[in-house]
Design an enzyme around this catalytic site. Structure first.
Site, PDB file in Angstrom:
ATOM      1  N   LYS A 113       0.822  -1.213   0.000  1.00  0.00           N
ATOM      2  CA  LYS A 113       0.000   0.000   0.000  1.00  0.00           C
ATOM      3  C   LYS A 113       0.862   1.271   0.000  1.00  0.00           C
ATOM      4  O   LYS A 113       0.423   2.322  -0.446  1.00  0.00           O
ATOM      5  CB  LYS A 113      -0.985  -0.026   1.159  1.00  0.00           C
ATOM      6  CG  LYS A 113      -1.997  -1.163   0.978  1.00  0.00           C
ATOM      7  CD  LYS A 113      -3.226  -1.017   1.825  1.00  0.00           C
ATOM      8  CE  LYS A 113      -4.272  -2.064   1.445  1.00  0.00           C
ATOM      9  NZ  LYS A 113      -3.847  -3.451   1.729  1.00  0.00           N
TER      10      LYS A 113
HETATM   11  C1  LIG Z   1      -4.461  -4.564   1.150  1.00  0.00           C
HETATM   12  C2  LIG Z   1      -3.692  -5.845   1.075  1.00  0.00           C
HETATM   13  C3  LIG Z   1      -4.054  -6.891   0.187  1.00  0.00           C
HETATM   14  C4  LIG Z   1      -5.288  -6.806  -0.694  1.00  0.00           C
HETATM   15  O1  LIG Z   1      -5.175  -5.859  -1.728  1.00  0.00           O
HETATM   16  P1  LIG Z   1      -6.472  -5.389  -2.544  1.00  0.00           P
HETATM   17  O2  LIG Z   1      -6.014  -4.245  -3.354  1.00  0.00           O
HETATM   18  O3  LIG Z   1      -7.491  -4.994  -1.498  1.00  0.00           O
HETATM   19  O4  LIG Z   1      -6.945  -6.544  -3.362  1.00  0.00           O
HETATM   20  C5  LIG Z   1      -3.253  -8.020   0.127  1.00  0.00           C
HETATM   21  N1  LIG Z   1      -2.176  -8.158   0.922  1.00  0.00           N
HETATM   22  C6  LIG Z   1      -1.796  -7.195   1.791  1.00  0.00           C
HETATM   23  C7  LIG Z   1      -0.601  -7.417   2.657  1.00  0.00           C
HETATM   24  C8  LIG Z   1      -2.534  -5.999   1.900  1.00  0.00           C
HETATM   25  O5  LIG Z   1      -2.168  -5.045   2.775  1.00  0.00           O
END
Ligand SMILES: *Cc1c(COP(=O)(O)O)cnc(C)c1O
Length: 470
Positions: A113
């Site tokens: 993120k």
């Molecule tokens: C947010 C997240 C996901 C999922 O990603 P999306 O964009 O919601 O599909 C997967 N793994 C981790 C570690 C995350 O923080």
């Protein structure tokens, strides 16, 4: 370039306007009116670019109301060696049998993120300054999103962050990571309640339209278009790193929750990037895998949503999925609106008549990974290659393995580092994950957090006293 809503009811708007908004006024999600196309020749000309230069090129295709030189300055400030630990920014790490990791978790909070949030932090500050206004981000977090937002917005002019978290319910690592931030514009509010109650407080305050307007409340949740756009960049980057010339196919596997990350891959593919397969991996919360297997989209209730050892993928419904459905139904906003109405009435909708297109036209494949699969995958990768992967990435590797083809590199998106989920690592390999050097003393830093009652009024008062409102 202008943006429209997936439900067809929004006057097209420029990037800078949708940047600061959540849902479109008709309840839909923003998408470009026309997706930019990238020719093989352009793609080849990008081979020698650094990550931030590539980001400026790709994002420039989506953003025409920020001058290219300014955009290049913003991406250069977001994707720095200091933030991401290496000049690559996103390293490719070979595993075995044609599978490599796309290292998206080298940023300040050790999860993918950061890739989008670091850009968002820069572009928020830029747009707010141009407009001479301020924004107060209000959100609730149980982990990754909140900390990525705080690290991206700390110290930024014109923005304050009010992040609610459930008091005493986050891991020591997550608490230390968020609460050790001392910046005056970051407010950690530990609410005496569970995550859902934190979210209810956020909903109550953001649907109080007078309060929302007076205190300029905003959000940075997973439907934010700028986040989706920033994620498109690393699909191009990954492809450029594992190919040597035009038209070579590459597959990507994506540990998925809200369908944001993999949707960015779908966009890259629709823009002309030679992606063979987009492999969607879920954990036991398999609402998306079920859709790609059956054509039926059936969100779950909170009670039907399992708490798993890949917690950031524990979703009941996938908030970005509507953007993909928009393409599936031929970009017909009225049809999308009707499907979501059907969903509200019946609890599901059925697109099994389009099932043959999921793979043949859009390249999607999918699979489920369970707790036992995660443990076995973490262990076998560690034994076989010496590389330690986190439980979410393990879900991706597990599902990816079923779709590896000779001559087609498979890039698994590394969505977090193992240090964040040390308990599961301990269970898998009998020892904890080592913490990165620079975070060794995170637990001993002073923490700044306001513990408060689980009440809308308590949070409202806090925001009234601390919001930026010029
Ligand atoms: C947010 C997240 C996901 C999922 O990603 P999306 O964009 O919601 O599909 C997967 N793994 C981790 C570690 C995350 O923080």
């Amino acid at each position: 370039m202008k943006y429209r809503s997936t439900r067809g009811g929004m006057t097209p708007q420029p990037f800078s306007d949708i940047l600061l908004e959540g849902l479109a006024p008709d309840g839909g999600l923003a998408l470009p009116e026309q997706l930019p196309q990238v020719s093989a020749q352009t793609l080849e000309s990008w081979r020698s670019l650094s990550y931030s230069e590539l980001a400026a090129q790709v994002l420039g295709l989506f953003i025409d109301d920020i001058p290219p030189a300014d955009l290049a300055r913003l991406t250069a400030a977001a994707y720095t060696v200091e933030n991401f630990g290496s000049v690559d920014i996103v390293p490719v790490k070979p595993l075995d049998h044609g599978v490599s990791l796309l290292g998206l978790s080298q940023g300040p909070t050790l999860a993918f993120k950061d890739m989008a949030m670091q850009f968002l932090g820069q572009v928020f500050e830029y747009v707010l300054e141009k407009r001479g206004t301020s924004l107060n981000i209000l959100g609730a977090t149980s982990g990754d999103t909140g900390s990525a937002a705080e690290y991206a917005l700390r110290g930024k002019k014109g923005v304050a962050v009010f992040m609610l978290s459930p008091h005493g319910r986050m891991s020591d690592f997550q608490r230390a990571q968020m609460y050790s931030l001392q910046d005056e514009n970051i407010h950690n509010l530990a609410v005496k309640g569970v995550f859902d109650e934190c979210q209810d407080i956020v909903k109550a305050l953001s649907s109080d339209l007078d309060f929302k307007a007076q205190y300029r409340l905003g959000a940075v949740n997973s439907i934010n278009w700028a986040r989706i756009a920033a994620q498109v960049v690393y699909y191009f980057w990954g492809w450029l790193r594992v190919t040597t010339g035009p038209d070579q196919p590459v597959s990507f596997a994506v540990p998925s929750g809200n369908f944001g990350n993999i949707f960015s891959g779908h966009l890259a593919r629709q823009m002309g990037l030679p992606i063979r397969r987009l492999v969607l991996a879920t954990n036991e919360n398999n609402v998306l895998e079920e859709f790609f297997r059956t054509g039926v989209y059936r969100p779950r209730s909170a009670a039907q949503t399992h708490a798993t050892s890949s917690p950031s993928m524990d979703i009941s419904r996938a908030s970005n999925f509507e953007r993909f459905v928009f393409d599936l139904v031929g970009q017909d906003g009225a049809r999308v609106a009707a499907l979501w109405k059907e969903l509200a009435e019946k609890g599901y909708f059925d697109l099994s008549n389009l099932k043959s297109e999921f793979e043949s036209h859009y390249g999607f494949a999918s699979g489920v990974s369970t707790h036992a699969d995660r443990l076995a995958t973490i262990k076998s990768i560690h034994q076989g290659t010496g590389v330690l992967i986190d439980p979410h990435t393990a879900d991706g590797v597990k599902v990816a393995r079923a779709f590896v083809e000779p001559g087609v590199p498979m890039l698994v998106l590394e969505t977090a580092l193992p240090a964040k989920f040390s308990e599961t690592i301990q269970e898998a390999i009998g020892q904890p994950a080592p913490a990165p050097e620079h975070l060794r003393n995170l637990g001993s830093l002073p923490q700044k957090v306001e513990v408060m009652d689980c009440s809308v009024e308590a949070v409202r008062r806090y925001i009234q006293d601390h919001a930026k409102i010029h």
